[in-house]
Design an enzyme around this catalytic site. Structure first.
Site, mmCIF file in Angstrom:
data_model
loop_
_atom_site.group_PDB
_atom_site.id
_atom_site.type_symbol
_atom_site.label_atom_id
_atom_site.label_comp_id
_atom_site.label_asym_id
_atom_site.label_seq_id
_atom_site.Cartn_x
_atom_site.Cartn_y
_atom_site.Cartn_z
ATOM 1 N N ASP A 464 0.840 -1.201 0.000
ATOM 2 C CA ASP A 464 0.000 0.000 0.000
ATOM 3 C C ASP A 464 0.877 1.253 0.000
ATOM 4 O OD1 ASP A 464 -2.308 1.528 0.220
ATOM 5 O OD2 ASP A 464 -3.038 0.529 2.024
ATOM 6 N N ASP A 534 -10.851 2.011 -2.966
ATOM 7 C CA ASP A 534 -11.395 1.723 -1.634
ATOM 8 C C ASP A 534 -12.918 1.756 -1.652
ATOM 9 O OD1 ASP A 534 -9.095 1.207 -0.275
ATOM 10 O OD2 ASP A 534 -8.842 3.229 0.505
HETATM 11 C C1 DGJ Z 1 -5.811 1.793 2.083
HETATM 12 C C2 DGJ Z 1 -6.215 0.565 1.315
HETATM 13 O O1 DGJ Z 1 -6.745 0.929 0.074
HETATM 14 C C3 DGJ Z 1 -7.197 -0.233 2.138
HETATM 15 O O2 DGJ Z 1 -7.657 -1.334 1.417
HETATM 16 C C4 DGJ Z 1 -6.524 -0.652 3.412
HETATM 17 O O3 DGJ Z 1 -5.465 -1.521 3.121
HETATM 18 C C5 DGJ Z 1 -6.022 0.561 4.162
HETATM 19 N N1 DGJ Z 1 -5.215 1.398 3.334
HETATM 20 C C6 DGJ Z 1 -5.235 0.149 5.388
HETATM 21 O O4 DGJ Z 1 -4.661 1.206 6.028
#
Ligand code: DGJ
Length: 715
Positions: A464, A534
């Site tokens: 990430d 997300d």
């Molecule tokens: C952003 C990601 O897109 C989410 O799926 C998740 O992993 C969060 N970060 C965790 O902090």
């Protein structure tokens, strides 16, 4: 026709031939690389007799058209946007072309060299064609040829590139041009827009240090007359995972050029004597007929054949803990979720954020990649072993490029982050960006990650990156060129992923940046799937997926079924529709399974099983967009066709049917007319011709949020 390079020495014309397109340029008598053709197939004789782009009489006021050169440089009578703008040590800015030979270092690769007649700069234009795809790669290399040790060597001084794009591309003259591109923001990425291209200059860009949520480094261009199924289309994509810029210039005399390159407007490159700067490649693709659909299928074929690391692999059904347990992961709750997930047929269990350091929320812990003892007193091994015992692969979330100021890492190395002296360090999500251009930071990250993977039998990392750059400085960069980090951070990220993959050949990696904030062909070259947003609302996802799959293969497009009301939108959509939306990509589940009722778990298990019967088509088939997502009253439909047309899977969604009416039969695409297909759901048999002409009755249930999957098998 196989891909090839051919040359007409009399005119200086080069022809690049791909299976169904041609690209031609000419090094003219003054040594200037002129653009000649990018479009449908032409012979060497054809292109040798064509005038270069933008040729013809022109008033003294108008200057040289931006379409005329293969790389528009700054200087002389050029008034368009330069792709290459250099400043030499004495302040001179104009670059003069002088041809300096060519090389063909490998089959299908052409390097055209040029040198400035006075200053020590060599410019090389690189071209590559492939035998099995119409994609052409272009890039530029800039070399400072001065010798630092020569005492009288004014040429030994630095050369500053104020702009160093990978390429200028020129389209054939048309009376109209339309621009297709992706716009977005966090949780609303890759929304496709098509707009008539305005006259003047149009800039698409990211200034975030990543490819960004806001825009994608690609364009789709047509003359305003292409459709999903018909027409000529031109497209280009930059393989770069940092800031970027695409500048289009449309002139009233039917000329359209575009410059594509890494770095946004403020990013410069300083070359010392002996140094070379190689730009990232731009990938060019033209389809001579077949419209936007054919373009997407050609992109997918190329990216699968030439770019994805394991294109033949089928991506497993994944479970991810993020929406279920947030930062509150514990051995017990992960075990419980893993057991339920395994019962549904999940094949890969991923524990998301919260498992390390002092990470109980987003204020602390990033950088301290050791398990949080309060949740994992014996480390991660017990969970990894349990997940493996359940027959699933084990995945872990990491965010290696980030640090919370409240972490042991930051306390030990406050100088490892991007920063400027005398300026506050702007925190976003309470975190700062580690400078991956620094060799010590890159070495630390490799050491931590390789041990994490090896010690815990990790099969999969979700990588990430949850904030853009700010105060992008590197005050103690040894040569005083902190700006390097705009390039070298990105290269550091690429190199680290490559090293990890090489050290752990079984490791698979998911790319993520707060959803789809960092995806481009360079990311696809070194990861296995992408968390594209997300936003897990099943209806919004159809829009985001529609934009994503314009270029990127569905095989990389991860999609989860999550709980309702949806965490992003508050909307409650039935489980079946949520599944059908996610099943049209790489299926994952992200809901809190401990709260799913027994009948929901049962339905989910059936849908996972159904996905496994069609996923070879979704992930490896050819995508036909039968109905783009529109308003909620409209039908959305996609079809995936096996490469040999032996099977097809059709997905259709109708959120809010109007007047209680069934939609018209859905006309399918690409099926051989004389073939016959059995609909495995209804048992009915249809000819390919009937499915294409009359269409398929969808038999959607008469209710809101109706959806279906139809599996057709050739008999
Ligand atoms: C952003 C990601 O897109 C989410 O799926 C998740 O992993 C969060 N970060 C965790 O902090």
């Amino acid at each position: 026709m196989p891909a090839a390079l051919s040359h007409d020495a009399t005119t200086g014309t080069w022809l690049l031939t791909t299976p169904s397109t041609s690209y031609a340029l000419r090094v003219d008598g003054q040594g200037v690389p002129r653009h000649v053709h990018w479009g449908g197939p032409l012979t060497l004789a054809d292109v040798a007799s064509l005038p270069p782009a933008g040729a013809g009489p022109r008033s003294s006021f108008d200057g040289r058209p931006a379409t005329s050169e293969e790389l528009t440089v700054d200087g002389a009578d050029r008034y368009g946007p330069p792709a290459l703008r250099v400043r030499f040590a004495d302040g001179t800015r104009a670059l003069t072309w002088q041809a300096d030979g060519h090389e063909q270092p490998a089959p299908g690769t052409l390097l055209l060299h040029f040198r400035d007649p006075h200053y020590p700069l060599r410019t090389t234009l690189g071209y590559r064609v492939h035998p099995d795809t119409d994609v052409i790669e272009r890039w530029t290399e800039l070399t400072h040829t001065g010798i630092a040790s020569d005492p009288d060597d004014t040429p030994g001084d630095d050369i500053l590139a104020l702009r160093a794009d990978s390429a200028t591309l020129s389209l054939p003259p048309r009376e109209d041009y339309r621009l297709g591109h992706a716009v977005g923001q966090w949780a609303a990425e890759t929304q496709l827009r098509r707009t008539s291209l305005p006259y003047g200059e149009t800039v698409l860009t990211s200034r975030t240090g990543t490819t960004s949520h806001r825009a994608q480094p690609w364009t789709i261009l047509d003359a305003g007359d292409a459709t999903e199924e018909h027409g000529q289309v031109w497209s280009a994509a930059l393989a770069w995972s940092g800031s970027w810029q695409i500048t289009l210039q449309r002139a009233p005399d039917n000329q359209l050029s575009l410059n594509l390159g890494a770095g946004h407007d403020a990013v410069t490159v300083t070359l010392r004597p002996g140094e070379t700067h190689t730009t990232p490649p731009v990938l060019l693709l033209h389809v001579a007929e077949g419209g936007f659909g054919a373009l997407s299928r050609a992109w997918h074929r190329h990216l699968r054949a030439q770019v994805l690391p394991h294109p033949q692999e089928t991506r497993p059904v994944l479970y991810n803990s993020w929406e279920a347990t947030g930062f509150g992961v514990t051995l017990d709750n992960q075990r419980q979720l893993a057991s339920l997930a395994a019962g549904l047929g999940v094949e890969l269990f991923v524990m998301d954020d919260g498992w390390f350091g002092a990470r109980r929320d987003d204020h602390a812990g990033l950088g301290d990649w050791t398990p949080y003892p309060g949740a994992f007193p014996d480390g991660l091994r017990p969970l990894a072993d349990e997940v493996h015992r359940l027959g699933m692969a084990f995945g872990l979330w990491v965010e290696p490029e980030m640090v919370n100021p409240d972490s042991d890492l930051y306390r030990a190395h406050p100088d490892w982050v991007l920063h400027f002296p005398h300026r506050p360090r702007t925190e976003l999500r309470h975190q700062l960006v580690l400078n991956f251009a620094r060799p010590d930071v890159a070495a630390w990250a490799f050491d931590r990650l390789t041990r994490l993977v090896a010690d815990n039998d990790v099969d999969y990392l979700k990588w990430d990156m949850n904030r853009p750059f700010s105060e992008a400085g590197w005050p103690d960069e040894p040569s005083g060129r902190g700006d390097r980090l705009w390039f070298d951070h990105v290269r550091g990220y690429h190199t680290l992923v490559d090293r990890l993959r090489a050290a752990h050949p079984r490791l698979r990696i998911e790319a993520c940046s707060g959803g789809g904030g960092r995806v481009d062909p360079a990311v696809l070259a070194r990861t296995d799937q992408v968390w594209i947003s997300d936003n897990t609302d099943a209806a919004d996802r159809l829009v985001i997926q529609h934009g994503y799959a314009q270029l990127y293969p569905v095989r990389t497009m991860a999609a989860w079924v999550t709980d309702v009301p949806n965490q992003q939108t508050g909307r409650s959509i039935p489980l079946r529709f949520r599944f059908h939306s996610a099943m049209s990509g790489v299926l994952g589940i992200g809901g809190d399974l401990t709260r799913w009722r027994p009948q929901e778990l049962k339905e989910a298990e059936q849908l996972v099983a159904e996905y496994k019967t069609v996923r070879h088509l979704v992930q490896h088939g050819e995508l036909f967009r039968l109905r783009p997502p529109g308003d909620l009253q409209s039908l959305t439909a996609v079809q995936y066709l096996a490469p040999d047309a032996a099977e097809a899977a059709v997905f259709a969604w109708l959120p809010q049917p109007r007047f209680g009416l069934a939609p018209a039969p859905l006309r399918l695409a690409g099926l051989p007319r004389d073939a016959h297909y059995r609909d495995l759901r209804s048992g009915r048999v249809h000819s390919g011709a009937a499915l294409r002409e009359r269409g398929l009755d969808l038999d959607l249930p008469h209710e809101d949020w109706a959806s279906t999957v139809v599996h057709l098998v050739r008999i």
